[in-house]
Design an enzyme around this catalytic site. Structure first.
Site, PDB file in Angstrom:
ATOM      1  N   CYS A 143      -3.341   5.327  -2.676  1.00  0.00           N
ATOM      2  CA  CYS A 143      -4.370   5.057  -3.622  1.00  0.00           C
ATOM      3  C   CYS A 143      -4.149   5.427  -4.887  1.00  0.00           C
ATOM      4  CB  CYS A 143      -5.339   3.871  -2.957  1.00  0.00           C
ATOM      5  SG  CYS A 143      -6.316   3.363  -4.476  1.00  0.00           S
ATOM      6  N   ASP A 153       0.592  -1.260   0.461  1.00  0.00           N
ATOM      7  CA  ASP A 153       0.135   0.335  -0.039  1.00  0.00           C
ATOM      8  C   ASP A 153       0.686   0.947  -0.223  1.00  0.00           C
ATOM      9  OD1 ASP A 153      -2.391   1.252   0.183  1.00  0.00           O
ATOM     10  OD2 ASP A 153      -2.992   0.927   2.160  1.00  0.00           O
TER      11      ASP A 153
HETATM   12  P1  HMG Z   1      -9.396  -4.819 -16.186  1.00  0.00           P
HETATM   13  O1  HMG Z   1      -9.165  -4.693 -17.578  1.00  0.00           O
HETATM   14  O2  HMG Z   1     -10.450  -5.025 -15.886  1.00  0.00           O
HETATM   15  O3  HMG Z   1      -9.268  -6.371 -16.416  1.00  0.00           O
HETATM   16  O4  HMG Z   1      -8.813  -4.991 -15.239  1.00  0.00           O
HETATM   17  P2  HMG Z   1      -9.270  -7.692 -17.545  1.00  0.00           P
HETATM   18  O5  HMG Z   1      -9.452  -9.019 -17.158  1.00  0.00           O
HETATM   19  O6  HMG Z   1     -10.073  -6.928 -18.946  1.00  0.00           O
HETATM   20  O7  HMG Z   1      -7.748  -7.614 -18.351  1.00  0.00           O
HETATM   21  C1  HMG Z   1      -7.359  -6.838 -18.902  1.00  0.00           C
HETATM   22  C2  HMG Z   1      -5.937  -6.857 -18.737  1.00  0.00           C
HETATM   23  O8  HMG Z   1      -5.184  -6.740 -17.604  1.00  0.00           O
HETATM   24  C3  HMG Z   1      -5.217  -8.320 -19.748  1.00  0.00           C
HETATM   25  O9  HMG Z   1      -4.241  -7.491 -20.384  1.00  0.00           O
HETATM   26  C4  HMG Z   1      -5.483  -8.356 -18.569  1.00  0.00           C
HETATM   27  O10 HMG Z   1      -4.278  -9.815 -18.987  1.00  0.00           O
HETATM   28  C5  HMG Z   1      -4.457  -8.224 -17.034  1.00  0.00           C
HETATM   29  P3  HMG Z   1      -4.007  -7.250 -21.979  1.00  0.00           P
HETATM   30  O11 HMG Z   1      -4.427  -8.111 -22.897  1.00  0.00           O
HETATM   31  O12 HMG Z   1      -4.386  -6.041 -22.323  1.00  0.00           O
HETATM   32  O13 HMG Z   1      -2.522  -7.433 -22.333  1.00  0.00           O
HETATM   33  N1  HMG Z   1      -4.547  -8.604 -15.739  1.00  0.00           N
HETATM   34  C6  HMG Z   1      -3.754  -9.046 -15.102  1.00  0.00           C
HETATM   35  N2  HMG Z   1      -2.657  -8.494 -15.700  1.00  0.00           N
HETATM   36  C7  HMG Z   1      -1.935  -9.117 -14.260  1.00  0.00           C
HETATM   37  N3  HMG Z   1      -2.569  -9.370 -13.447  1.00  0.00           N
HETATM   38  C8  HMG Z   1      -3.507  -9.512 -12.899  1.00  0.00           C
HETATM   39  C9  HMG Z   1      -4.504  -9.358 -14.160  1.00  0.00           C
HETATM   40  N4  HMG Z   1      -5.585  -9.313 -14.666  1.00  0.00           N
HETATM   41  C10 HMG Z   1      -6.229  -8.852 -15.544  1.00  0.00           C
HETATM   42  N5  HMG Z   1      -4.156  -9.786 -12.558  1.00  0.00           N
HETATM   43  C11 HMG Z   1      -7.861  -5.651 -12.322  1.00  0.00           C
HETATM   44  C12 HMG Z   1      -8.734  -5.242 -14.351  1.00  0.00           C
HETATM   45  C13 HMG Z   1      -8.454  -5.738 -11.293  1.00  0.00           C
HETATM   46  C14 HMG Z   1      -6.501  -6.577 -13.384  1.00  0.00           C
HETATM   47  C15 HMG Z   1      -7.050  -3.912 -12.815  1.00  0.00           C
HETATM   48  O14 HMG Z   1      -8.481  -3.390 -12.298  1.00  0.00           O
HETATM   49  C16 HMG Z   1      -6.111  -3.781 -11.846  1.00  0.00           C
HETATM   50  O15 HMG Z   1      -5.315  -4.454 -11.648  1.00  0.00           O
HETATM   51  N6  HMG Z   1      -6.247  -2.463 -10.589  1.00  0.00           N
HETATM   52  C17 HMG Z   1      -5.582  -2.122 -10.151  1.00  0.00           C
HETATM   53  C18 HMG Z   1      -6.044  -2.117  -8.562  1.00  0.00           C
HETATM   54  C19 HMG Z   1      -5.193  -1.781  -7.841  1.00  0.00           C
HETATM   55  O16 HMG Z   1      -4.402  -2.560  -7.537  1.00  0.00           O
HETATM   56  N7  HMG Z   1      -5.401  -0.896  -6.767  1.00  0.00           N
HETATM   57  C20 HMG Z   1      -4.887  -0.629  -5.525  1.00  0.00           C
HETATM   58  C21 HMG Z   1      -4.502  -1.375  -4.595  1.00  0.00           C
HETATM   59  S1  HMG Z   1      -6.467  -1.500  -3.487  1.00  0.00           S
HETATM   60  C22 HMG Z   1      -5.742  -0.500  -2.246  1.00  0.00           C
HETATM   61  O17 HMG Z   1      -4.925   0.254  -2.099  1.00  0.00           O
HETATM   62  C23 HMG Z   1      -7.331   0.143  -1.291  1.00  0.00           C
HETATM   63  C24 HMG Z   1      -6.553  -0.867   0.078  1.00  0.00           C
HETATM   64  O18 HMG Z   1      -5.558  -0.256   0.640  1.00  0.00           O
HETATM   65  C25 HMG Z   1      -7.401  -0.955   1.354  1.00  0.00           C
HETATM   66  C26 HMG Z   1      -7.928   0.376   1.680  1.00  0.00           C
HETATM   67  O19 HMG Z   1      -7.040   1.255   1.816  1.00  0.00           O
HETATM   68  O20 HMG Z   1      -8.990   1.205   0.773  1.00  0.00           O
HETATM   69  C27 HMG Z   1      -6.412  -2.810   0.303  1.00  0.00           C
HETATM   70 MG    MG Z   2      -5.291   0.984   2.336  1.00  0.00          MG
END
Ligand code: HMG
Ligand code: MG
Length: 305
Positions: free
Chosen positions: A243, A19
């Protein structure tokens, strides 16, 4: 007032490597992330959120997940967790043998869309097979619940939304959950309501507080959660973080600040504050800015004088 109302011990999960660093614009070398994990475990942290297996197009800073997980020297008794939003992420993570995976949902629809590109209902459908596969592989499962108090797009979030998400997480087998104040807008009573809503589905031993400090309320919120019996908290060394999909949100509450608070309350953490301050100084120096921890700054100034 006695300390009897507080838990005797608290377990801290340092989320700094994940994070904390995910939002850094300049790439942080894997070697630095690995060193940070090593310093955190040496300081006594028994849970560390190391990285995430998300799209590198969405979060470039976490693209080195394999390298980081492969590079850490694991210490017995330490739990290393990683974020996995879908089966693709889980399958990649599995190769690196995490102790726990984290599925991450939101109590607000708009944040769910911005963060993981799907609705809350769709996210649960994606998480369900991930949870099943993890449990079958003997990997623990945690659920992060974002925006349990407020959302950058929808404003205030009602406790009923939190209860609904917690119920959905429980329904698919998530073992424990984080009540996250992603943008740090919460104040103690609001945070307590979000925890109460979660407690409709999870026992207090399986709820952790995850408070960002944007409005300077995170320690007050921690105290309010402690008073309810919550004894698991997430924090970030040096107060790193933010984030990418919650513009303006600053870092998590600093681990150093939480440890200082807990020490003052006579609550055991098993963490060596001096070593933790050193870990924070290490990463802050790398990032080229002062620590976000008030306690670390005070202790470093005292050392220097
Ligand atoms: P999407 O575009 O809807 O996914 O993303 P998709 O299934 O349609 O795939 C699109 C492309 O992404 C494809 O690649 C997939 O292979 C690739 P392309 O064919 O275009 O080259 N892909 C991936 N690559 C690597 N790893 C994967 C993966 N899945 C698909 N797992 C997805 C959906 C969830 C992947 C995207 O929205 C994403 O990566 N989001 C990032 C979310 C994130 O990390 N946010 C920050 C963390 S949350 C946070 O900080 C809050 C927390 O701390 C608590 C708080 O404080 O609230 C937890
Ligand atoms: Mg957080």
């Amino acid at each position: 007032m006695s300390t009897a109302q507080y838990p005797a011990r608290v377990r801290l999960i340092d989320v700094g490597p994940r994070d904390g660093l995910q939002n850094e614009k300049q790439p942080v070398p894997a070697a630095v992330k690995i060193e940070l994990v090593h310093r955190l475990q040496a300081a006594g942290l028994t849970e560390i959120e190391v990285t995430s297996y998300v799209s590198p197009k969405w979060v470039p800073q976490m693209a080195d997940n394999h390298e980081v997980m492969a590079g850490i020297s694991r210490q017995p008794g330490v739990r290393y967790s990683v974020l996995t939003p879908n089966l693709k992420g889980f399958e990649a993570a599995l190769l690196d043998r995490p102790d726990e995976i984290v599925v991450f949902g939101a109590a607000s629809e708009a944040f769910s869309q911005k963060n993981i590109n799907c609705s809350i209902a769709e996210s649960i459908e994606r998480f369900a097979p991930v949870v099943d596969a993890a449990l079958q592989a003997g990997i623990a499962v945690r659920g992060a619940m974002s925006c349990t108090v407020g959302c950058p797009y929808e404003g205030e979030v009602a406790p009923e939304r939190v209860a609904m998400l917690a119920g959905l997480m429980k329904g698919i087998g998530v073992q424990r959950v984080d009540v996250a104040d992603t943008i740090g807008v919460g104040t103690p009573l609001k945070v307590q309501r979000a925890i109460e809503a979660t407690a409709q589905h999870y026992g207090l031993d399986t709820i952790s507080g995850h408070f960002h400090d944007t409005y300077g309320q995170a320690l007050s919120n921690t105290l309010a959660a402690l008073q309810m019996g919550v004894w698991n908290f997430q924090s970030s060394v040096a107060g790193l973080g933010g984030c990418p999909y919650a513009k303006g949100a600053t870092g998590n509450v600093a681990t150093e600040d939480v440890v200082y608070l807990l020490q003052g309350l006579g609550i055991a953490t098993g963490i060596d504050l001096d070593a933790l301050v050193d870990a924070g100084a290490f990463i802050s120096q790398h990032l080229g800015r002062p620590s976000g921890s008030r306690v670390a700054r005070a202790l470093l100034a005292k050392r220097a004088s």
